[in-house]
Design a protein around this motif. Sequence first.
Motif: not given
Length: 575
Positions: A27-30, A108-109, A129-130, A136-137
């Motif tokens: 689970q990862i989002s931003g 930013q995540i 967390s971010g 980093e990308r």
Amino acid sequence: MAREFQRGHKARISDLTAGTDLYVGVQISGPGLTFDISCFGLDADERLSDDRYFIFYNQPKSPEESIQLLGAQAGDTESFRVTLDRIPQQIKKLSFTATLDGAGQMSQIGPGYIRIVAGGEEVARYPFSGAEFSTERAVMLGDFYFKDVWRFAAVGQGFDGGLDALLKNFGGEVAEEEPAAPQPEPQSGGAPGFAPPAQGAAPPAFGVPAQAPAPQPAAQGFAPPPGATPPPAPAPAAPPSVHAAPTIVAPLHTPPGGSPVPPPPPAPAPYGQPGQPPQPFSPPGPGGQAPGPSAPLPPGYGAPPQAPQAPAPPPGHAGATPPPGYGQPPAPGVLPGQQAPYGAPQGMPQGTGPTTPGVLGALQMFKETPTGQRWTPQNEKLIRVDLGMGGQPVLARQGSMVLYQGKVDFSYKGAGFTGRVVGNATGQEMQLMRCTGQGQVFFAEDATMLHPIELQGDAVCVSAENVLAFDESLQYEVRRIEGHGIPGGALFTMQFQGTGTIVVKTHGVPVVLPVTPTTFADCNAVVAWSAASQVVVSSQVRMRRNSYPGDTGESVNLQFRGAPGNFIVVQPYEI
């Protein structure tokens, strides 16, 4: 109850669950961010030696289906099915990664996680967390790696660049995408290609835990148990993956517009391939007679060279355009070609030379090694520790730090009055410093070779002179070696025990030997040995003979005894 991991924590899969059919959810989002979540199947050298084990949106499963991409479900952005007992022996690590597709950075995540579900129950979770990342990308989230048994490691290591850069880091090749083949129209009267499979199948053992007790119809395929969000319908058949196809070198062509080659000599080799250098005479004619003066010379010989008019190479073609004046000596003071570094070997494989001109290109081979481990050798004489992974300090020899990044605090580590007395009496005193913080520290000393040894509850004996750094979680004490024939009747060493890593330094490349009843080693050359070995001091020559001329200098040795599996480490150097 799920076991929660911190960055750098590791555990055996068998300690988490007895099952081998696992569900892995990410689970990862931003805000405004899009992610590509992939799995890299790596070999023992942590390289993607087989592109078929790069599992991503364009290649959703491995050949034997031991790794499968399932899609978004049960609150997870992406999910995988991993069947450990079906993974081929050459695959030693599965690295789960997330990369940004488009603009943005990992800082930013929002809060996310990677979790493991077995038998419908969540058994492990690593939250992140971010705040743990910056510009980093990409991020390496977690690894399944084989070390005697399959284990899980919470990595959480950021990586500069996107999916292409991460693929190149693991040794893969990035090929240009080909246009998708048109899909056939579904025929009337039959089920369309995107229809879900027939119902009635029982939920699999690896499915994610149910989220609602309300009764639901039977799960389909590899969907999670009842109550979870159903998986998306399978996509239409996609064209073969560009990473699964073998690499094919594009054909080369003779430059158009050139002078025709006379029949006697063979056609010149295509550009970009090695050929014969120009000769001042033509091949002998029939019967071994040399041709007369009228024999035609090769095109361009003795005349100013013509600029080659080679066609543009196809995408991905590795052939190089020949330098101006090919086949003729360069002018004084001018290097041949002026396009490639002087002295570069012919036929160098693509990617082995500098990728950037200038100083950065020349130093490319020495750049920092990015991995998700707590201890990472940069080369044979330099090692890096990430203090943020594992959350425990490191004890190192004073003055061994050569570089650090981030917020790191160095403090004096005293041995106490008793420790100083014991160290002075036994010769096993270590002047240590304590390294804490959230940064990365690089250690080295006198250009000696460094060898990290990971202990998993076992023990090893190392001379204090050969210890560079170790995790503070390890317990250490002075150990006495019994013997006879020397003053005092004993020697001493340090014994390290517990779970953690110790970095041992050697002068030169060491040799590791099994312990046998007839194994003897010079006490000034031996570096380490297994703690289960029985060690006694052996004197081959009586002490009173040492004062006479002709002494060999090998009066005192260490004799090792032990069951099979014990070892000693000896360096080609005497302290």
